[in-house]
Design a protein around this motif. Structure first.
Motif, PDB file in Angstrom:
ATOM      1  N   ASP A 173     -14.709   0.470   3.477  1.00  9.88           N
ATOM      2  CA  ASP A 173     -15.931   0.861   2.704  1.00  9.88           C
ATOM      3  C   ASP A 173     -15.652   1.876   1.488  1.00  9.88           C
ATOM      4  OD1 ASP A 173     -17.529  -0.064   4.988  1.00  9.88           O
ATOM      5  OD2 ASP A 173     -17.363   1.750   6.114  1.00  9.88           O
ATOM      6  N   ASP A 174     -14.793   2.399   1.340  1.00 13.45           N
ATOM      7  CA  ASP A 174     -14.710   3.413   0.193  1.00 13.45           C
ATOM      8  C   ASP A 174     -13.574   2.643  -0.897  1.00 13.45           C
ATOM      9  OD1 ASP A 174     -15.999   5.230   1.501  1.00 13.45           O
ATOM     10  OD2 ASP A 174     -14.019   5.841   2.696  1.00 13.45           O
ATOM     11  N   GLY A 175     -12.986   1.641  -0.586  1.00 15.35           N
ATOM     12  CA  GLY A 175     -12.138   0.849  -1.745  1.00 15.35           C
ATOM     13  C   GLY A 175     -10.662   0.568  -0.981  1.00 15.35           C
ATOM     14  N   GLY A 176      -9.715   0.316  -1.970  1.00 10.88           N
ATOM     15  CA  GLY A 176      -8.614  -0.266  -1.573  1.00 10.88           C
ATOM     16  C   GLY A 176      -7.729   0.323  -0.525  1.00 10.88           C
ATOM     17  N   THR A 177      -7.216  -0.123   0.329  1.00 11.00           N
ATOM     18  CA  THR A 177      -6.222   0.447   1.236  1.00 11.00           C
ATOM     19  C   THR A 177      -4.809  -0.252   1.122  1.00 11.00           C
ATOM     20  OG1 THR A 177      -6.548  -1.205   3.162  1.00 11.00           O
ATOM     21  CG2 THR A 177      -7.924   0.863   2.717  1.00 11.00           C
ATOM     22  N   VAL A 178      -3.768   0.312   1.731  1.00 15.53           N
ATOM     23  CA  VAL A 178      -2.517  -0.100   1.608  1.00 15.53           C
ATOM     24  C   VAL A 178      -2.381  -0.973   2.943  1.00 15.53           C
ATOM     25  CG1 VAL A 178       0.077   0.423   2.022  1.00 15.53           C
ATOM     26  CG2 VAL A 178      -1.647   2.021   0.622  1.00 15.53           C
ATOM     27  N   PRO A 179      -2.023  -2.379   2.549  1.00 15.64           N
ATOM     28  CA  PRO A 179      -1.801  -3.354   3.817  1.00 15.64           C
ATOM     29  C   PRO A 179      -0.355  -3.286   4.494  1.00 15.64           C
ATOM     30  CG  PRO A 179      -1.261  -4.239   1.566  1.00 15.64           C
ATOM     31  CD  PRO A 179      -1.692  -2.877   1.382  1.00 15.64           C
ATOM     32  N   LYS A 180      -0.577  -3.741   5.725  1.00 12.28           N
ATOM     33  CA  LYS A 180       0.868  -3.393   6.498  1.00 12.28           C
ATOM     34  C   LYS A 180       2.021  -4.598   5.894  1.00 12.28           C
ATOM     35  CE  LYS A 180      -1.441  -2.235  10.350  1.00 12.28           C
ATOM     36  NZ  LYS A 180      -1.706  -2.518  12.032  1.00 12.28           N
ATOM     37  N   THR A 181       1.750  -5.386   5.190  1.00 10.16           N
ATOM     38  CA  THR A 181       2.526  -6.262   4.629  1.00 10.16           C
ATOM     39  C   THR A 181       2.878  -5.873   3.190  1.00 10.16           C
ATOM     40  OG1 THR A 181       0.622  -7.916   3.843  1.00 10.16           O
ATOM     41  CG2 THR A 181       1.694  -8.206   6.222  1.00 10.16           C
ATOM     42  N   ALA A 182       2.602  -4.941   2.939  1.00 10.87           N
ATOM     43  CA  ALA A 182       2.932  -4.364   1.432  1.00 10.87           C
ATOM     44  C   ALA A 182       4.404  -4.659   1.131  1.00 10.87           C
ATOM     45  CB  ALA A 182       2.423  -2.840   1.050  1.00 10.87           C
ATOM     46  N   PHE A 183       4.754  -5.265   0.095  1.00 10.46           N
ATOM     47  CA  PHE A 183       6.256  -5.540  -0.225  1.00 10.46           C
ATOM     48  C   PHE A 183       6.898  -5.032  -1.442  1.00 10.46           C
ATOM     49  CE2 PHE A 183       3.420  -8.847  -1.972  1.00 10.46           C
ATOM     50  CZ  PHE A 183       4.149  -9.162  -3.019  1.00 10.46           C
ATOM     51  N   ALA A 184       5.993  -4.587  -2.599  1.00 10.06           N
ATOM     52  CA  ALA A 184       6.423  -4.015  -3.633  1.00 10.06           C
ATOM     53  C   ALA A 184       6.122  -2.912  -3.854  1.00 10.06           C
ATOM     54  CB  ALA A 184       5.629  -4.963  -4.838  1.00 10.06           C
ATOM     55  N   GLU A 185       7.154  -1.878  -4.267  1.00  8.90           N
ATOM     56  CA  GLU A 185       7.070  -0.531  -4.254  1.00  8.90           C
ATOM     57  C   GLU A 185       6.194  -0.007  -5.431  1.00  8.90           C
ATOM     58  OE1 GLU A 185      10.872   1.619  -4.681  1.00  8.90           O
ATOM     59  OE2 GLU A 185      11.363   1.087  -2.475  1.00  8.90           O
ATOM     60  N   ASN A 186       6.149  -0.821  -6.467  1.00  8.10           N
ATOM     61  CA  ASN A 186       5.299  -0.520  -7.506  1.00  8.10           C
ATOM     62  C   ASN A 186       3.727  -1.132  -7.546  1.00  8.10           C
ATOM     63  OD1 ASN A 186       6.216  -3.163  -7.670  1.00  8.10           O
ATOM     64  ND2 ASN A 186       6.492  -3.221  -9.970  1.00  8.10           N
ATOM     65  N   ASN A 187       3.444  -1.748  -6.552  1.00  8.94           N
ATOM     66  CA  ASN A 187       2.328  -2.415  -6.126  1.00  8.94           C
ATOM     67  C   ASN A 187       1.908  -2.319  -4.641  1.00  8.94           C
ATOM     68  OD1 ASN A 187      -0.266  -3.449  -6.620  1.00  8.94           O
ATOM     69  ND2 ASN A 187       0.710  -5.361  -7.647  1.00  8.94           N
ATOM     70  N   PRO A 188       1.670  -1.070  -4.103  1.00  4.47           N
ATOM     71  CA  PRO A 188       1.419  -1.165  -2.754  1.00  4.47           C
ATOM     72  C   PRO A 188       0.179  -1.458  -2.110  1.00  4.47           C
ATOM     73  CG  PRO A 188       1.262   1.454  -3.764  1.00  4.47           C
ATOM     74  CD  PRO A 188       1.638   0.259  -4.942  1.00  4.47           C
ATOM     75  N   SER A 189      -0.580  -1.625  -3.035  1.00  3.17           N
ATOM     76  CA  SER A 189      -1.986  -2.269  -2.409  1.00  3.17           C
ATOM     77  C   SER A 189      -1.701  -3.736  -2.116  1.00  3.17           C
ATOM     78  CB  SER A 189      -3.248  -1.922  -3.134  1.00  3.17           C
ATOM     79  OG  SER A 189      -2.870  -2.330  -4.572  1.00  3.17           O
ATOM     80  N   LEU A 190      -0.949  -4.546  -2.459  1.00  6.69           N
ATOM     81  CA  LEU A 190      -0.896  -5.859  -2.777  1.00  6.69           C
ATOM     82  C   LEU A 190      -0.173  -6.192  -1.241  1.00  6.69           C
ATOM     83  CD1 LEU A 190      -1.528  -8.606  -4.080  1.00  6.69           C
ATOM     84  CD2 LEU A 190       1.014  -8.345  -5.107  1.00  6.69           C
ATOM     85  N   GLY A 191      -0.614  -7.045  -0.589  1.00 12.35           N
ATOM     86  CA  GLY A 191       0.147  -7.728   0.573  1.00 12.35           C
ATOM     87  C   GLY A 191       0.342  -9.262   0.342  1.00 12.35           C
ATOM     88  N   ARG A 192       1.084  -9.801   1.322  1.00 16.01           N
ATOM     89  CA  ARG A 192       1.135 -11.221   1.446  1.00 16.01           C
ATOM     90  C   ARG A 192       1.428 -11.683   2.746  1.00 16.01           C
ATOM     91  NH1 ARG A 192       7.284 -11.728  -1.321  1.00 16.01           N
ATOM     92  NH2 ARG A 192       8.632 -10.862   0.511  1.00 16.01           N
ATOM     93  N   LEU A 193       1.184 -13.035   2.895  1.00 19.33           N
ATOM     94  CA  LEU A 193       1.428 -13.668   4.284  1.00 19.33           C
ATOM     95  C   LEU A 193       2.031 -14.860   4.041  1.00 19.33           C
ATOM     96  CD1 LEU A 193       0.410 -13.307   7.297  1.00 19.33           C
ATOM     97  CD2 LEU A 193      -1.556 -14.906   6.671  1.00 19.33           C
ATOM     98  N   ASN A 194       3.012 -15.391   4.871  1.00 15.46           N
ATOM     99  CA  ASN A 194       3.575 -16.681   4.799  1.00 15.46           C
ATOM    100  C   ASN A 194       2.758 -17.735   5.279  1.00 15.46           C
ATOM    101  OD1 ASN A 194       5.206 -19.123   5.209  1.00 15.46           O
ATOM    102  ND2 ASN A 194       7.122 -17.697   5.555  1.00 15.46           N
ATOM    103  N   THR A 195       2.597 -18.680   4.313  1.00 19.93           N
ATOM    104  CA  THR A 195       1.509 -19.821   4.305  1.00 19.93           C
ATOM    105  C   THR A 195       1.602 -20.525   5.451  1.00 19.93           C
ATOM    106  OG1 THR A 195       2.675 -21.330   2.894  1.00 19.93           O
ATOM    107  CG2 THR A 195       0.978 -20.154   1.856  1.00 19.93           C
ATOM    108  N   LEU A 196       2.945 -20.587   6.199  1.00 23.92           N
ATOM    109  CA  LEU A 196       3.304 -21.400   7.279  1.00 23.92           C
ATOM    110  C   LEU A 196       2.782 -20.642   8.598  1.00 23.92           C
ATOM    111  CD1 LEU A 196       6.955 -22.614   6.550  1.00 23.92           C
ATOM    112  CD2 LEU A 196       4.799 -23.872   6.556  1.00 23.92           C
ATOM    113  N   SER A 197       2.315 -19.318   8.396  1.00 23.58           N
ATOM    114  CA  SER A 197       1.796 -18.735   9.562  1.00 23.58           C
ATOM    115  C   SER A 197       0.371 -18.974   9.764  1.00 23.58           C
ATOM    116  CB  SER A 197       1.654 -17.121   9.022  1.00 23.58           C
ATOM    117  OG  SER A 197       3.134 -16.430   8.919  1.00 23.58           O
ATOM    118  N   VAL A 198      -0.293 -19.680   8.956  1.00 28.70           N
ATOM    119  CA  VAL A 198      -1.752 -19.976   9.079  1.00 28.70           C
ATOM    120  C   VAL A 198      -1.672 -21.363   9.848  1.00 28.70           C
ATOM    121  CG1 VAL A 198      -3.765 -20.418   7.939  1.00 28.70           C
ATOM    122  CG2 VAL A 198      -2.057 -19.102   6.821  1.00 28.70           C
TER     123      VAL A 198
END
Length: 423
Positions: A173-198
């Motif tokens: 509700d209040d804005g961006g959060t830190v995803p559990k899949t964050a992978f870059a220290e300089n961009n902690p709000s960015l997450g990613r998921l392997n396309t083969l997981s879908v």
């Protein structure tokens, strides 16, 4: 030095395999003959609707979700059903819950009776980059049999395949959060998921479920946007080609945006159950009535001590106050029970004077709020002979009666619609 039993060899499909491959592809200890000429391996991946499922018999150390079997192990006639049954058998799954997709990019599952060809390079699952997909329900996955012991687990090969990802940012509700899949220290709000997981079929809903399984947010009303500047969310049924390089979120600097409402019930404000605040207010009113009753008892005792001669009058007054207080308590309790029995909220869109004709019906006007159990009924008007579609409902004054459903059935259907939160 590698021996003849462990040296990687060409399987005929361009991939490496070891002679020590066993009856189920990896896990049993009884060796099987090498794949005969004209036959081949069938590669497969396992999924639930919420994401990938590890194989009991992986073939790669860095991707434990893919495995393979010899095509000669599929019982004839070789159909989608017989392949599904064998895969479920070796993976400890209930075959009745499994559906098979010929390719990860397919939009429809194979019919059980579909004949499959595995000779040469034809047919489904010819390689590790084009496997079949077996989708099972979550309950079957939770009850699957454990993997059998195997001494080959240390001999798994490393898969030399370039990974591709769906990049995303997640917002409450209040804005961006830190995803559990964050992978870059300089961009902690960015997450990613392997396309083969879908899991297939690839749509916004399957991508949403997969991400929510990973993130598990404490909220509801999850929506996916193509990016943070999008004005409207994507539809759950929209196709999304995660195996291409043109889908939303395929570039790191153009992630999709995922939003959810924290602390709210699933769905929009129009189809909520009666707000918790109303239940709380009823309970507070009940507590206040009890407090007033206790105060009346104290007042009565004081009056008895001070005015003995007015005992009879005071007694009558006290009994009346108690009866009134108990009546109020009962009314509040009944309202509290009714609100629990009628959790659905509806809003009328027209004017009907049914209550003027028959007391068991409500008269309604546009915008009036009723609470109902949502069960459609058939009732007659006084003096009438035909049945009318209706709902048993309670108005804001606590009156229970029937409301005519002819004019706003479609509004009710929309009002009761809830979005499913899944991951």
């Amino acid at each position: 030095m590698p021996t003849d039993k462990t040296r990687p060899m060409d399987s005929g499909d361009g991939k490496l395999f070891r002679k020590s491959f066993t009856e189920d592809g990896r896990g049993e200890t009884k060796p099987i003959p090498e794949v005969k000429s004209g036959a081949r391996y069938i590669y497969y991946r396992l999924y639930t609707k919420d994401g990938p499922l590890e194989s009991n018999h992986p073939i790669y150390s860095n991707d434990r979700f893919i495995s393979r079997i010899a095509s000669t192990l599929v019982r004839p006639p070789q159909t989608a059903a017989s392949l599904t049954r064998y895969l479920c058998k070796i993976e400890g799954l209930n075959h009745r819950s499994g559906v098979l997709y010929q390719s990860l990019s397919d939009t429809a599952a194979l019919d059980d009776a579909t004949r499959l060809l595995f000779r040469g390079t034809s047919g489904p699952g010819p390689s590790d980059v084009d496997p079949v997909a077996l989708i099972v329900d979550t309950r079957s996955a939770e009850k699957r049999s454990p993997a059998s012991s195997s001494a080959e687990s240390q001999e798994l090969l490393e898969w030399k395949f370039q990974q591709h990802y769906v990049y995303y940012r997640i917002y409450d509700d209040d804005g961006g959060t830190v995803p559990k899949t964050a992978f870059a220290e300089n961009n902690p709000s960015l997450g990613r998921l392997n396309t083969l997981s879908v899991p297939p079929p690839h749509a916004v809903s399957s991508l949403k479920n997969c991400i929510m399984k990973v993130e598990d947010p404490s909220g509801n009303n999850v929506q996916l946007f193509e990016d943070e500047s999008s004005e409207s969310a994507m539809n759950d049924s929209d196709a999304i080609t995660v195996l291409s390089d043109t889908f939303p979120g395929w570039m790191e600097d153009q992630p999709i945006a995922i939003t959810y409402d924290s602390g709210t019930t699933i769905g929009s404000a129009d189809n909520e159950n009666p707000p918790d605040i109303q239940i709380r207010e009823l309970r507070e009113a009940l507590a206040q009535s009890i407090k007033e009753l206790e105060e009346a008892n104290r007042t009565h005792a004081r009056e008895l001590a001070e005015v003995r001669e007015g005992w009879n009058i005071a007694k009558e007054t006290h009994e009346r106050e108690i009866n009134e207080a108990l009546s109020t308590i009962h009314q509040l309790q009944e309202q509290l029970e009714v609100r629990s029995d009628f959790p659905k909220k509806i809003k009328t869109t027209t004017t009907l004077d049914d209550g003027m004709k028959d007391a068991k019906w409500h008269s309604i006007k546009p915008g009036e709020i009723f609470y109902t159990d949502g069960i459609s009924r058939q009732e007659t008007f006084a003096g009438g002979s035909y049945l009318n579609a209706c709902y048993l409902a309670m108005n804001s004054f606590g009156k229970q009666a029937f409301v005519d459903a002819r004019d706003y059935n479609m509004h009710l259907a929309t009002l009761f619609l809830t979005r499913t939160l899944s991951y």
